[in-house]
Design a protein around this motif. Structure first.
Motif, PDB file in Angstrom:
ATOM      1  N   LYS B  73       7.659 123.215 -39.086  1.00 18.94           N
ATOM      2  CA  LYS B  73       6.936 124.031 -40.068  1.00 18.94           C
ATOM      3  C   LYS B  73       7.818 124.537 -41.208  1.00 18.94           C
ATOM      4  CE  LYS B  73       3.004 125.594 -37.393  1.00 18.94           C
ATOM      5  NZ  LYS B  73       2.245 126.740 -36.908  1.00 18.94           N
ATOM      6  N   ALA B  76       7.173 122.968 -44.918  1.00 20.48           N
ATOM      7  CA  ALA B  76       6.015 123.464 -45.687  1.00 20.48           C
ATOM      8  C   ALA B  76       6.220 124.912 -46.135  1.00 20.48           C
ATOM      9  CB  ALA B  76       4.742 123.338 -44.866  1.00 20.48           C
ATOM     10  N   HIS B  77       6.824 125.723 -45.244  1.00 22.59           N
ATOM     11  CA  HIS B  77       7.119 127.111 -45.636  1.00 22.59           C
ATOM     12  C   HIS B  77       7.984 127.113 -46.899  1.00 22.59           C
ATOM     13  CE1 HIS B  77       5.575 129.958 -42.710  1.00 22.59           C
ATOM     14  NE2 HIS B  77       5.867 129.124 -41.739  1.00 22.59           N
ATOM     15  N   LEU B  79       8.585 124.647 -49.038  1.00 22.65           N
ATOM     16  CA  LEU B  79       7.938 124.039 -50.205  1.00 22.65           C
ATOM     17  C   LEU B  79       6.960 124.990 -50.867  1.00 22.65           C
ATOM     18  CD1 LEU B  79       7.374 120.389 -48.957  1.00 22.65           C
ATOM     19  CD2 LEU B  79       8.668 121.061 -50.989  1.00 22.65           C
ATOM     20  N   SER B  80       6.225 125.754 -50.061  1.00 24.39           N
ATOM     21  CA  SER B  80       5.241 126.639 -50.697  1.00 24.39           C
ATOM     22  C   SER B  80       5.940 127.723 -51.515  1.00 24.39           C
ATOM     23  CB  SER B  80       4.248 127.207 -49.682  1.00 24.39           C
ATOM     24  OG  SER B  80       4.886 128.084 -48.815  1.00 24.39           O
ATOM     25  N   TYR B  83       6.985 125.862 -54.737  1.00 27.02           N
ATOM     26  CA  TYR B  83       5.865 125.629 -55.666  1.00 27.02           C
ATOM     27  C   TYR B  83       5.474 126.937 -56.371  1.00 27.02           C
ATOM     28  CZ  TYR B  83       5.036 120.730 -54.752  1.00 27.02           C
ATOM     29  OH  TYR B  83       5.187 119.365 -54.698  1.00 27.02           O
ATOM     30  N   GLU B 100       0.353 137.545 -63.633  1.00 33.59           N
ATOM     31  CA  GLU B 100      -0.804 137.402 -62.758  1.00 33.59           C
ATOM     32  C   GLU B 100      -0.541 136.395 -61.630  1.00 33.59           C
ATOM     33  OE1 GLU B 100      -4.331 138.494 -61.205  1.00 33.59           O
ATOM     34  OE2 GLU B 100      -3.162 139.492 -62.761  1.00 33.59           O
ATOM     35  N   LEU B 101       0.210 135.330 -61.927  1.00 32.61           N
ATOM     36  CA  LEU B 101       0.583 134.367 -60.875  1.00 32.61           C
ATOM     37  C   LEU B 101       1.423 135.059 -59.803  1.00 32.61           C
ATOM     38  CD1 LEU B 101       1.520 131.242 -63.047  1.00 32.61           C
ATOM     39  CD2 LEU B 101      -0.271 131.288 -61.301  1.00 32.61           C
ATOM     40  N   LYS B 104      -0.781 137.552 -57.698  1.00 33.24           N
ATOM     41  CA  LYS B 104      -1.624 136.897 -56.686  1.00 33.24           C
ATOM     42  C   LYS B 104      -0.806 136.577 -55.437  1.00 33.24           C
ATOM     43  CE  LYS B 104      -4.359 133.479 -57.707  1.00 33.24           C
ATOM     44  NZ  LYS B 104      -5.564 133.960 -57.014  1.00 33.24           N
ATOM     45  N   ARG B 107       0.207 139.743 -53.533  1.00 39.85           N
ATOM     46  CA  ARG B 107      -0.933 140.261 -52.765  1.00 39.85           C
ATOM     47  C   ARG B 107      -1.064 139.545 -51.420  1.00 39.85           C
ATOM     48  NH1 ARG B 107      -5.185 139.438 -56.813  1.00 39.85           N
ATOM     49  NH2 ARG B 107      -4.052 140.730 -58.285  1.00 39.85           N
ATOM     50  N   ASN B 108      -0.796 138.237 -51.435  1.00 37.79           N
ATOM     51  CA  ASN B 108      -0.868 137.459 -50.185  1.00 37.79           C
ATOM     52  C   ASN B 108       0.242 137.821 -49.207  1.00 37.79           C
ATOM     53  OD1 ASN B 108      -3.165 135.959 -50.753  1.00 37.79           O
ATOM     54  ND2 ASN B 108      -2.009 134.337 -51.787  1.00 37.79           N
ATOM     55  N   ASP B 111       0.412 142.070 -46.399  1.00 30.08           N
ATOM     56  CA  ASP B 111       0.222 142.292 -44.952  1.00 30.08           C
ATOM     57  C   ASP B 111       1.528 142.117 -44.177  1.00 30.08           C
ATOM     58  OD1 ASP B 111      -2.398 142.728 -45.410  1.00 30.08           O
ATOM     59  OD2 ASP B 111      -3.123 140.823 -44.594  1.00 30.08           O
ATOM     60  N   ARG B 112       2.376 141.228 -44.695  1.00 26.99           N
ATOM     61  CA  ARG B 112       3.663 140.995 -44.016  1.00 26.99           C
ATOM     62  C   ARG B 112       4.749 141.925 -44.558  1.00 26.99           C
ATOM     63  NH1 ARG B 112       3.269 134.848 -45.225  1.00 26.99           N
ATOM     64  NH2 ARG B 112       1.418 135.607 -46.321  1.00 26.99           N
TER      65      ARG B 112
END
Lengths: 165, 165
Positions: B73, B76-77, B79-80, B83, B100-101, B104, B107-108, B111-112
């Motif tokens: 995993k 992908a962690h 790479l994200s 990106y 704004e990018l 966003k 904000r995601n 929680d962490r």
């Protein structure tokens, strides 16, 4: 995620044939080359096709489509969707990474109840955008290829919605 | 983008000077050209510098650094994250979209509990990665420029943490 029927064109377990992967890259290049404007047009088409989708965005709920088009937050919303799609398109040859990239993004959308049905809403506006970008030269191969990509995203999104229940 | 003081290099309100923007693009190209491997190396350096950061990832918590490096995993962690950074770097000339990018994405991560402090953890491993990619030719300009980018991300992340309280 392996497909066992006539559409599986590779040993990697990818649901896309080589021709479909080529069709994706060819059409995506047209979208990506002007991502800011295309992102806005895509979202305008998306909300025109599915006004109920617009209600899922608190910034845009209740606005007219022209107000959405001019909204200062639309650009970033649209771009973040396009960067996510780009990360998938760049990794169609690495199914494990592709799946995990989609899964991470799907997880970020669970709270807003974005599952498979909602992901599939993206197909008609996306195909319409491609029709414009190709001057009406979108083929059945293009449509099948992109529908498969969105089907994969939809399927993983449903899995994440289920997991969160 | 004209220079207008020691830190504010443009009329658009950008915190980066033109030279700093160029330095960002120049070094980012080295990272992006081999994003899969560089992403893994970056995360390995990140967790080596800040083992407490590793504990924030449930997939990696408690694993040795070699287990993390080999984890399916991790790619992908990493790479994200790359990106997301690419979406910022591509929009350094459009402060409204850039902000704004970042917002966003911040904000995601609320929680962490990923706030400014945690974002700034990314600087030392990133500079170390750049040192390797440039064969030790990272300049003060490069460091200042990247630190400013991460400072902007950190500041917006703190704002989102506050808003969520």
């Amino acid at each position: 995620m392996t497909e066992n029927g006539s559409t599986n064109g590779s040993d990697s377990g990818s649901p896309l044939t080589k021709e479909e992967v080529d069709a994706i890259h060819e059409t995506w290049a047209l979208v990506w080359s002007d991502k800011k404007n295309n992102g806005i047009e895509f979202f305008v088409k998306f909300f025109t096709h599915f006004p109920e989708a617009q209600d899922k965005f608190k910034d845009f709920k209740g606005l007219s489509i022209e107000e959405v088009r001019a909204h200062k937050k639309l650009r970033a919303h649209a771009l973040s969707v396009f960067y996510a799609i780009k990360s998938y398109i760049d990794h169609l040859d690495d199914l494990e990474t592709l799946t995990e990239l989609i899964r991470k993004n799907a997880r970020n959308h669970v709270d807003r109840k974005v599952g498979g049905k909602e992901v599939k809403w993206l197909v008609p506006p996306f195909v319409e955008l491609l029709e414009e970008k190709t001057n009406g030269k979108v083929t059945e191969l293009h449509k099948t290829a992109w529908t498969k990509v969105f089907d994969v995203i939809a399927s993983i999104s449903d899995e994440e919605i289920e997991k969160a229940k």
